[in-house]
Design an enzyme around this catalytic site. Structure first.
Site, PDB file in Angstrom:
ATOM      1  N   GLN A 129       0.847  -1.196   0.000  1.00 12.39           N
ATOM      2  CA  GLN A 129       0.000   0.000   0.000  1.00 12.39           C
ATOM      3  C   GLN A 129       0.880   1.243   0.000  1.00 12.39           C
ATOM      4  O   GLN A 129       1.652   1.452   0.926  1.00 12.39           O
ATOM      5  CB  GLN A 129      -0.869  -0.030   1.262  1.00 12.39           C
ATOM      6  CG  GLN A 129      -1.850   1.099   1.376  1.00 12.39           C
ATOM      7  CD  GLN A 129      -2.576   1.070   2.729  1.00 12.39           C
ATOM      8  OE1 GLN A 129      -2.099   0.464   3.684  1.00 12.39           O
ATOM      9  NE2 GLN A 129      -3.712   1.720   2.818  1.00 12.39           N
ATOM     10  N   SER A 132       0.774   6.552   2.438  1.00 11.57           N
ATOM     11  CA  SER A 132       1.397   7.554   3.311  1.00 11.57           C
ATOM     12  C   SER A 132       2.614   8.195   2.674  1.00 11.57           C
ATOM     13  O   SER A 132       3.346   7.548   1.916  1.00 11.57           O
ATOM     14  CB  SER A 132       1.837   6.895   4.630  1.00 11.57           C
ATOM     15  OG  SER A 132       0.768   6.265   5.252  1.00 11.57           O
ATOM     16  N   SER A 164       4.600  -1.086   4.173  1.00  4.53           N
ATOM     17  CA  SER A 164       4.841  -2.438   4.713  1.00  4.53           C
ATOM     18  C   SER A 164       4.976  -3.430   3.568  1.00  4.53           C
ATOM     19  O   SER A 164       4.141  -3.449   2.657  1.00  4.53           O
ATOM     20  CB  SER A 164       3.672  -2.889   5.590  1.00  4.53           C
ATOM     21  OG  SER A 164       3.403  -1.942   6.577  1.00  4.53           O
ATOM     22  N   GLU A 247      -9.689  -2.108   4.844  1.00  4.71           N
ATOM     23  CA  GLU A 247      -8.536  -2.277   5.733  1.00  4.71           C
ATOM     24  C   GLU A 247      -9.006  -2.486   7.171  1.00  4.71           C
ATOM     25  O   GLU A 247      -8.506  -3.340   7.890  1.00  4.71           O
ATOM     26  CB  GLU A 247      -7.623  -1.047   5.634  1.00  4.71           C
ATOM     27  CG  GLU A 247      -6.365  -1.168   6.481  1.00  4.71           C
ATOM     28  CD  GLU A 247      -5.365  -0.044   6.233  1.00  4.71           C
ATOM     29  OE1 GLU A 247      -5.714   0.942   5.559  1.00  4.71           O
ATOM     30  OE2 GLU A 247      -4.225  -0.177   6.716  1.00  4.71           O
ATOM     31  N   GLU A 364      -4.952   9.614  18.473  1.00 11.00           N
ATOM     32  CA  GLU A 364      -5.582  10.948  18.503  1.00 11.00           C
ATOM     33  C   GLU A 364      -6.698  11.032  17.460  1.00 11.00           C
ATOM     34  O   GLU A 364      -7.752  11.619  17.709  1.00 11.00           O
ATOM     35  CB  GLU A 364      -4.534  12.048  18.252  1.00 11.00           C
ATOM     36  CG  GLU A 364      -3.566  12.268  19.414  1.00 11.00           C
ATOM     37  CD  GLU A 364      -2.547  11.142  19.577  1.00 11.00           C
ATOM     38  OE1 GLU A 364      -2.312  10.399  18.599  1.00 11.00           O
ATOM     39  OE2 GLU A 364      -1.994  10.996  20.687  1.00 11.00           O
TER      40      GLU A 364
END
Ligand SMILES: Cc1cc2nc3c(=O)[nH]c(=O)nc-3n(C[C@H](O)[C@H](O)[C@H](O)COP(=O)(O)OP(=O)(O)OC[C@H]3O[C@@H](n4cnc5c(N)ncnc54)[C@H](O)[C@@H]3O)c2cc1C
Length: 395
Positions: A129, A132, A164, A247, A364
């Site tokens: 994936q 990010s 990953s 996911e 958060e």
């Protein structure tokens, strides 16, 4: 809320358990054991995926017409629980089967489905994936990797991070910015990237546990055919939502992340360190784990009614991360100070626990979801939502 399997769920569980008792590999190396090289793990994982394929267990929730079992998220949870019970952790095919496949099924062309789906099921193609970036994690829509159209191709340049399994992936699901002149969510396009294409450079990143499971991926003018675009030009955000929903489902099942029973056994084997404070901590953890099971039952009940438990999943993720950390800390405390000088399963858990507070949405961010959707607090201000991406201040 129903705490027991319905007759249908119980029958599915029994079938899954019987299959795993017969076919689960006697030996599956731990991916996070830094003594095991990546090739060995890929070999074992591929062989297991082929076995799943041959017996029709390769993809629980994919429709039957694409080679899946045609079942729902509830059965996926039961399957994950049974895998854990059989001692099998995350598969290297998680991104392929859990994320990329369902997204291609939902948004792909017939040609993309023909080309990509079957090799995933058969264990012939590993996926990663590529979402990010150094400046886009929680705020994923801030991604800056550029995709520029040139005839039938797109030319892609940028940097992805925390990828990953990128070092052994054949393909990647990739988000890139095709139009910086519109607001950030509106100018993103989704691609299926050949990881062996010229210009793709994968650099391993070492984590504090010593492993190198994720990577930085540099894309230097990588050419991708328009036929490998998934969904509409600039429609990538909607396609990405399909991936992220899947996911959540694929990662579900807290049982694979810790075992309270193992902690109790560990405590029994280290009785000399069971002082009043440690016993107190064990009792507190026991109540947390039981509460988590009730929360999980609520999630499962909602899924059983065909509803999507969004806020509950966020609260569960927060609770799981906290429990995993506490279990690991207590496990280490029971080993005593000399544990710091050695490696072992409790050390691995201890060093791996912080990642669970980050991966799949940080604590958060989950708290914000809970604040908005459970407590009904005002939404966070999102001042940059309607500004063209190219006008946003960027560091
Ligand atoms: C083990 C692991 C595997 C991963 N695998 C992949 C992968 O395969 N592919 C991939 O694309 N990504 C992957 N990721 C990346 C993951 O999705 C991101 O790390 C995550 O989304 C957080 O982004 P970030 O690291 O950029 O942190 P940031 O978003 O920069 O956050 C930094 C800190 O600021 C806080 N913060 C940020 N925004 C807010 C806000 N609005 N309100 C309050 N606090 C805020 C965060 O909670 C955090 O504490 C992986 C991460 C981990 C840990």
């Amino acid at each position: 809320m129903d705490l027991r399997d319905s007759p249908g769920e119980a029958a599915f569980r029994a079938e899954a358990r019987a299959f795993l008792e017969r076919h689960a590999p006697a030996e599956m190396p731990d991916y996070f054991d830094d003594q095991i090289d990546a090739e060995t793990f890929v070999r074992h994982s591929t062989a297991w995926q082929k076995t799943l394929y041959e017996h029709g267990w390769a993809a629980i929730t994919w429709p039957r017409e694409y080679g899946g079992r045609g079942l729902g998220p509830l059965e996926q949870i039961i399957w994950n629980q049974e895998l854990t019970r059989a001692g099998l952790g995350d598969s290297l095919f998680l991104v392929a089967i859990g994320l990329a496949g369902p997204t291609i099924i939902a948004h792909g062309t017939d040609e993309q489905k023909r080309r990509f789906l079957d090799p995933m099921l058969q264990g012939e193609a590993l996926w990663c994936q590529l979402f990010s970036e150094p400046g886009a994690g929680s705020d994923l829509a801030a991604l800056a990797t550029r995709a520029v159209r040139e005839g039938d191709d797109w030319v892609i340049t940028g940097q992805k991070t925390w990828c990953s399994g990128g070092h052994h992936a054949d393909f990647g699901i990739l988000l890139a910015r095709s139009d910086p002149s519109v607001p950030k969510h509106a100018g993103i396009t989704y691609f299926l990237l050949d990881m062996h294409a010229p210009g793709v450079e994968v650099r391993p990143m070492r984590d504090m546990a010593g492993g190198a499971h994720f990577n930085e991926v540099f894309l230097n003018e990588v050419r991708v055919q328009d036929a490998s675009r998934l969904g509409a030009v600039a429609g990538g955000w909607q396609v990405a939502m399909t991936t992220l929903m899947n996911e959540r489902m694929a990662m579900g099942g807290f049982e694979r992340l810790f075992s309270f029973e193992e902690l109790i056994e560990h405590a029994g084997a280290n009785r000399e360190r069971l002082d009043a404070a440690t016993r107190d901590e064990l009792a507190r953890l026991y109540t947390w784990v039981r509460t988590l099971e009730l929360l999980n039952a609520r999630v499962v009940t909602k899924l059983g009614r065909g509803e999507m438990p969004m806020a509950e999943s966020s609260v569960m993720k927060l609770a799981v991360a906290r429990i995993v950390t506490k279990v690991a800390e207590l496990g280490m405390r029971l080993l005593g100070p000399e544990a710091l000088g050695r490696r072992g399963p409790w050390q691995n858990r201890f060093l791996g626990a912080p990642a669970i507070h980050i991966a799949g949405g940080t604590d958060e961010i989950q708290k914000t979801v809970a604040a908005e959707r459970v407590l009904g607090l005002p939404r966070e201000p999102r001042a940059d939502r309607d500004l063209p991406f190219e006008q946003l201040p960027r560091s």
